[in-house]
Design an enzyme around this catalytic site. Structure first.
Site, PDB file in Angstrom:
ATOM      1  N   GLU A  69       0.827  -1.213   0.000  1.00 28.84           N
ATOM      2  CA  GLU A  69       0.000   0.000   0.000  1.00 28.84           C
ATOM      3  C   GLU A  69       0.860   1.261   0.000  1.00 28.84           C
ATOM      4  O   GLU A  69       0.656   2.170   0.813  1.00 28.84           O
ATOM      5  CB  GLU A  69      -0.945   0.002   1.207  1.00 28.84           C
ATOM      6  CG  GLU A  69      -1.814  -1.245   1.316  1.00 28.84           C
ATOM      7  CD  GLU A  69      -2.840  -1.171   2.437  1.00 28.84           C
ATOM      8  OE1 GLU A  69      -2.618  -0.438   3.414  1.00 28.84           O
ATOM      9  OE2 GLU A  69      -3.887  -1.839   2.329  1.00 28.84           O
ATOM     10  N   GLU A 122      -6.232  -8.224   0.355  1.00 27.27           N
ATOM     11  CA  GLU A 122      -6.660  -8.267   1.758  1.00 27.27           C
ATOM     12  C   GLU A 122      -8.159  -8.004   1.812  1.00 27.27           C
ATOM     13  O   GLU A 122      -8.644  -7.067   1.194  1.00 27.27           O
ATOM     14  CB  GLU A 122      -5.969  -7.176   2.601  1.00 27.27           C
ATOM     15  CG  GLU A 122      -4.474  -7.297   2.698  1.00 27.27           C
ATOM     16  CD  GLU A 122      -3.854  -6.175   3.565  1.00 27.27           C
ATOM     17  OE1 GLU A 122      -4.595  -5.495   4.300  1.00 27.27           O
ATOM     18  OE2 GLU A 122      -2.626  -5.996   3.481  1.00 27.27           O
TER      19      GLU A 122
END
Ligand code: NAG
Ligand code: NAG
Length: 481
Positions: A122, A266
């Site tokens: 990220e 995720e």
């Protein structure tokens, strides 16, 4: 007759084999290690096998830990932490060395089944304020080039897991999806590169965050059982997971790559540290998710099977709580590898428990609590804050599992958390004479006072970094009585 029997036997065997497989092969799991007391990788790998997980995603590539996945056939996504991006972007030689040590060395016969290398995690989160904007793409290119040159390019793809906050829709309708303006240029380069390499786009999607960041967000839209649908032209979205996924597809379309394969890196729901984070809502979310995944219906724009990695395996007590106190409670298993709630990954809605970790050793059954007759009571507030800053008090926060303890027990919880974090060291249960060790479990119905697990030397050495990061991140937690 023997022939018929043989056929029957073969049939029976196939039946047995298929019924043992509990996890569909499109469902993997994230194995994070930001914890003060990590389970030994041998135990974790056995846990993955016992539960039929065939894919695992890591956040680092510690060769010692990765080595335990050798010979299991489990498909692995290795991770490169963001703080290594600069180093890998600077010089192709660094990426070459990285691939040699962290991929090639594992690939002997019966080695580790590496499928992806996640370059950064990220990296374009808004909260990083552009810190990794310049280094991520060059690092991605260098790693893929090194993989190609090592003859691994067909088997192992470099990817960049992104948080869903890299794209947005001003109207909330998926069809208005575009990448965030500050990352659009670099995302255009990245997605083109992924496409050329036959690599997927990896995205992390969190309905829980959508729900908790916006007080007007309709609660049922975070789950999968209808209510508050969004109408987008002639398509109706009944849950934010699918709407979010299709927003990404529109954003990709905007950049000219509408058909890029997407993996959900995720997805999950936390169980503590927030009033909407508990075992009931987590179970509800997962039940809905597994049903959608089993139906293979996909999303309106991308029908068919969907690949996801659950987040995550365990609660991680040293994760940064900057995003919220729930951050340490994402595990489908507790810190010690016990399943938290029933879930049926096959999507059939059964009330089964996952198989718990085997061979976990605990510290003795003893706890550190406030001594009710202690003299210097005026130090209680200060000592509690001190303990919490160096351990994990997220369960004490508003709406969390231990938020309803009486004042004495609240202090005990903090003291015990610090004591267990420090392996029940005698000196870790003093607190200016306010504390004492007891052998009666102070847990209540909703609030569990842990005894920590025993961690051997090798595991501790290997994971020592996580613990250091913990201390600094938990300092932001102030606990006032
Ligand atoms: C391999 O990965 C580990 C874990 O991230 C890292 O510490 C190490 O520097 C990497 N090896 C090379 C040669 O870059
Ligand atoms: C994407 O896939 C569809 C259906 O296979 C095809 O018609 C379209 O041309 C593809 N678009 C691009 C840009 O590759």
């Amino acid at each position: 007759m023997a022939g018929v029997m043989a056929v029957l036997w073969a049939g029976a065997l196939i039946l047995v084999v298929t019924s043992v497989k509990v996890v569909a092969d499109n469902i993997g799991v994230n194995w994070g290690t930001m914890t003060s007391h990590p389970l030994h990788p041998r135990i974790v790998v056995q846990l993955l096998k016992d539960n039929g997980f065939e894919k695992v995603k890591l956040f680092d590539s510690d060769p010692w830990m990765v080595g335990y996945l050798a010979g299991t056939g489990i498909e692995v996504m290795l991770g490169i932490p963001n703080d290594q991006l600069e180093f890998l972007s600077q010089d192709y030689g660094n990426a070459k060395d990285w691939v040699k040590e962290n991929c090639t060395s594992h690939l002997r016969k019966g080695g580790v089944n590496i499928k992806y290398v996640a370059v950064g995690n990220e990296p374009f989160l808004t909260s990083y304020k552009g810190r990794f904007l310049k280094t991520t793409f060059p690092a991605l290119k260098n790693i893929q080039k090194a993989l190609n040159e090592a003859g691994l390019g067909n088997k192992i793809k470099a990817v960049v897991p992104q948080n869903a906050d890299v794209y947005e829709s001003k109207s909330d309708k998926p069809s208005d999806g575009v990448f965030r303006r500050d990352v659009k240029a670099v995302m255009a380069q990245i997605v083109r590169f992924l496409k050329e390499n036959g690599a997927p786009f990896v995205v992390n999607i969190y309905p829980f965050i959508s729900l908790t960041m916006n007080s007007k967000f309709p609660s049922d839209f975070a789950f999968f059982d209808g209510g508050h649908p969004i109408q987008d032209d002639n398509i109706q979205y009944n849950n934010v997971f699918e709407a979010n996924f299709d927003t990404l597809i529109y954003a990709l379309k905007d950049l000219g790559t509408p058909n890029l394969t997407i993996l959900v890196g995720e997805v999950g729901w936390p169980t503590d540290g927030h009033k909407k984070a508990n075992k009931n809502s987590a179970k509800k979310f997962y039940d809905g998710l597994f049903k959608v995944l089993a139906s293979k219906k996909g999303t309106p724009l991308r029908p068919g099977e969907m690949d996801v990695y659950l987040f995550g395996l365990f609660d991680e007590d040293t994760k940064s709580i900057e995003p919220g106190n729930f951050e340490r409670h994402w595990g489908i298993f507790d810190f010690d590898g016990k399943p938290k709630f029933t879930m049926d990954i096959s999507g059939k809605g059964g009330d089964k428990h996952l198989v718990a970790a085997k061979g976990v050793k605990y510290l003795p059954k003893q706890w550190c609590v406030l001594e009710s007759y202690a003299s210097n009571q005026d130090l209680i507030g200060q000592q509690t804050g001190w303990a919490c800053a160096r351990s994990d008090c997220t369960a004490l926060q508003d709406g969390a599992s231990c938020s309803n303890l009486d004042p004495d027990r609240t202090v005990s919880y903090a003291f015990n958390s610090y004591y267990q974090m420090n392996n029940q060291d005698e000196d870790a249960c003093d607190f200016e004479g306010l504390a004492t060790v007891v052998s009666k479990d102070p847990s209540t119905m909703s609030c569990r006072f842990n005894t920590q697990i025993k961690v051997d030397g090798a595991t501790r050495l290997s994971f020592a970094q996580g613990a250091v990061a913990a201390i600094s991140s938990s300092l932001t937690l102030f606990f006032l009585l």
